[in-house]
Design an enzyme around this catalytic site. Structure first.
Site, PDB file in Angstrom:
ATOM      1  N   HIS A 237       0.871  -1.500  -0.047  1.00 64.10           N
ATOM      2  CA  HIS A 237       0.217   0.504  -0.132  1.00 64.10           C
ATOM      3  C   HIS A 237       0.732   0.953   0.121  1.00 64.10           C
ATOM      4  O   HIS A 237       0.226   2.373  -0.511  1.00 64.10           O
ATOM      5  CB  HIS A 237      -1.327  -0.227   1.229  1.00 64.10           C
ATOM      6  CG  HIS A 237      -1.496  -1.177   0.635  1.00 64.10           C
ATOM      7  ND1 HIS A 237      -2.460  -1.338   0.094  1.00 64.10           N
ATOM      8  CD2 HIS A 237      -2.499  -1.571   2.125  1.00 64.10           C
ATOM      9  CE1 HIS A 237      -3.779  -2.420   0.584  1.00 64.10           C
ATOM     10  NE2 HIS A 237      -3.434  -2.000   1.247  1.00 64.10           N
TER      11      HIS A 237
ATOM     12  N   ASP B 146      -2.817 -10.641  -2.264  1.00 64.37           N
ATOM     13  CA  ASP B 146      -3.427  -9.778  -1.007  1.00 64.37           C
ATOM     14  C   ASP B 146      -5.375  -9.647  -1.471  1.00 64.37           C
ATOM     15  O   ASP B 146      -5.431  -9.380  -2.104  1.00 64.37           O
ATOM     16  CB  ASP B 146      -2.831  -8.928  -0.504  1.00 64.37           C
ATOM     17  CG  ASP B 146      -3.047  -8.179   0.601  1.00 64.37           C
ATOM     18  OD1 ASP B 146      -2.258  -8.693   1.468  1.00 64.37           O
ATOM     19  OD2 ASP B 146      -4.591  -7.518   1.107  1.00 64.37           O
TER      20      ASP B 146
ATOM     21  N   HIS C 213      -6.497  -7.167  -0.297  1.00 62.38           N
ATOM     22  CA  HIS C 213      -6.945  -5.952  -0.778  1.00 62.38           C
ATOM     23  C   HIS C 213      -5.831  -5.561  -1.789  1.00 62.38           C
ATOM     24  O   HIS C 213      -5.190  -6.008  -2.400  1.00 62.38           O
ATOM     25  CB  HIS C 213      -6.693  -4.809   1.061  1.00 62.38           C
ATOM     26  CG  HIS C 213      -7.006  -4.978   2.112  1.00 62.38           C
ATOM     27  ND1 HIS C 213      -6.333  -6.107   3.433  1.00 62.38           N
ATOM     28  CD2 HIS C 213      -8.319  -5.439   2.236  1.00 62.38           C
ATOM     29  CE1 HIS C 213      -7.203  -6.064   3.816  1.00 62.38           C
ATOM     30  NE2 HIS C 213      -8.146  -5.686   3.719  1.00 62.38           N
TER      31      HIS C 213
ATOM     32  N   ASP D 186      -4.580 -12.309   4.005  1.00 65.02           N
ATOM     33  CA  ASP D 186      -5.629 -11.977   5.042  1.00 65.02           C
ATOM     34  C   ASP D 186      -6.538 -12.415   3.532  1.00 65.02           C
ATOM     35  O   ASP D 186      -8.121 -12.067   4.354  1.00 65.02           O
ATOM     36  CB  ASP D 186      -5.663 -10.270   5.007  1.00 65.02           C
ATOM     37  CG  ASP D 186      -5.211  -9.883   3.758  1.00 65.02           C
ATOM     38  OD1 ASP D 186      -5.099 -10.189   2.474  1.00 65.02           O
ATOM     39  OD2 ASP D 186      -4.849  -8.367   3.575  1.00 65.02           O
TER      40      ASP D 186
END
Length: 443
Positions: free
Chosen positions: A222, A259, A261, A346
């Site tokens: 990120h 991931d 996200h 995740d």
């Protein structure tokens, strides 16, 4: 607690390195390494293990970068030939906030699982090598991706973090720093660089180099070029991608991000780059709200970004279809020189931060298939980077099964996955998303 926006800070002038050397009791002539800066954590275990030390003064295999500079890897050729897995750990024990999901317990939980499941060198000999005492990334390495103003601003913020104990560095966001964050993040980025060096060196010795895994934190995907975001400080995988290009002449780099996200920082760094293919599968509508399916890159990089947002509830069926119909064909067309993987765990059904329902078996499948694609397309050169994963049980079991996939051994997912926790996947919406991605990218 005062909040701080790091990129606006002025230059510190290099005070953090002398401070940390003093803190650790080392003279300025000592190299800063993972172990020399480890504040607390797991004890060193030898017990007949193979442990590879990456120190410049050690004699061993060396490689030459594109500038002709030789780098000693301290890995004898026979170890590189025998190894199936190379890994580094950087648990960043000093970078921690109570009750925060991105905790310093994450990497130790993985290491404990690897030991219990007999996936370390203690049990596997030279098949599984942990590289220790690797060097931190240099500021120039980090500047391959991040702005100088951000890097120097973060370095300055360490003095404030030392006074306050903990500061926030993302405005109102969740990313924090402690007095050790800067150096620990350099070490985590250095782990990825070390593994790229080692995997590349091994690929010159034979057709089946080991796979690498950087078991590091904080995560990185990120972090945008101008600052931190979403628990991430430096873009570990992005730095490694640029390093692979610049130092090893591996022009075409493919980054696969599974991931839950979207890896917006990695995406931003290479959105206009035709030589880095960024492919992300992530949950539709999840943090940070980027990664729309129509975002395919721009300028010279148009077509080398592939976003596949999956509907909530997607699981093993969705990822098997995505791999067979999108990921593998995209890789085969791009023909990478190396594959780097943002391995976020995740998306597991037990993870508290999102709503996909991957299982340990899903992550085993992904690791096994990526291993096959790397062997087919780029001489087996492949390095995984730990990203998310906040349920310690599902995180550690899934990483352990990833190691089993690297070794070509059967999955132990049945020991960890409870089918009763799963519900029916939204197959119609999954098909719509996959078909749209295939249409947009002519796959």
């Amino acid at each position: 607690m005062e909040q701080l926006w790091v990129p606006s800070l002025p230059i510190l002038g290099g005070r953090i390195l002398p401070m940390l050397r003093h803190y650790c009791g080392f003279g300025s002539h000592h190299p800063l390494t993972w172990r020399s800066l480890q504040i607390t954590g797991r004890k060193q275990k030898h017990n007949g293990c193979w442990i590879a030390y990456c120190l410049p003064s050690h004699n061993g295999t060396s490689i030459s970068d594109t500038n002709g500079v030789r780098k000693d890897l301290a890995l004898p050729d026979n170890l590189l030939r025998d190894a199936h897995i190379l890994y580094c750990t950087s648990p960043a024990m000093g970078h921690n906030k109570e009750a925060h999901p991105e905790t310093n317990k994450r990497v130790p939980a993985i290491v404990d699982a690897l030991e219990k499941l007999e996936l370390t060198s203690k049990h596997r000999g030279s098949q599984v090598l942990e590289i220790q005492d690797f060097q931190p990334a240099s500021l120039d390495d980090i500047a391959l991706v991040h702005s100088r103003s951000y890097i120097t601003g973060l370095e300055k913020a360490m003095s404030r973090a030392s006074d306050e104990g903990l500061i926030f560095i993302e405005g109102t966001g969740p990313t924090y720093a402690t007095q050790t964050t800067f150096q620990e993040c350099l070490l985590s980025a250095g782990a990825g660089i070390t593994l790229v060096d080692s995997v590349v060196a091994a690929s010159k010795l034979g057709p089946k180099p080991p796979l690498g895994f950087a078991l590091v934190r904080p995560p990185g995907h990120h972090a945008v070029p101008e600052g931190p975001m979403g628990f991430c400080v430096f873009g570990n995988i992005a730095v490694a991608a640029r390093y692979a290009q610049n130092q090893h002449g591996l022009k075409r780099v493919m980054i696969i991000d599974f991931d839950v996200h979207h890896g917006n920082g990695t995406c931003d760094a290479f959105y206009e780059d035709p030589d880095i293919f960024f492919l992300s599968t992530h949950q539709l509508g999840s943090y940070p709200g980027t990664g729309k399916i129509h975002q395919v890159g721009q300028g010279n990089g148009e077509g080398t970004t592939l976003n596949l947002p999956l509907p909530g509830g997607s699981g093993d069926y969705a990822m098997r279809c995505a791999f067979d119909e999108v990921i593998a064909p995209a890789a085969q067309r791009f023909k990478p020189d190396i594959i780097l993987v943002s391995a976020g765990y995740d998306a597991h059904a037990l993870d508290p931060l999102a709503g996909l329902q991957f299982t340990t078996g899903t992550f085993y499948m992904l690791a096994a298939r990526i291993r096959e694609v790397a062997a087919e397309l780029c001489g087996g050169r492949c390095v995984f980077f730990l990203e998310g994963g906040y349920n310690l049980e599902s995180l550690s079991s899934s990483v352990a099964d990833t190691f089993r996939a690297f070794l070509g051994e059967p999955s132990l997912a049945a020991r960890f996955d409870d089918p009763a926790m799963l519900y029916e996947e939204p197959t119609r919406k999954i098909r719509e998303a996959i078909d749209k991605a295939k249409h947009l990218h002519s796959l």
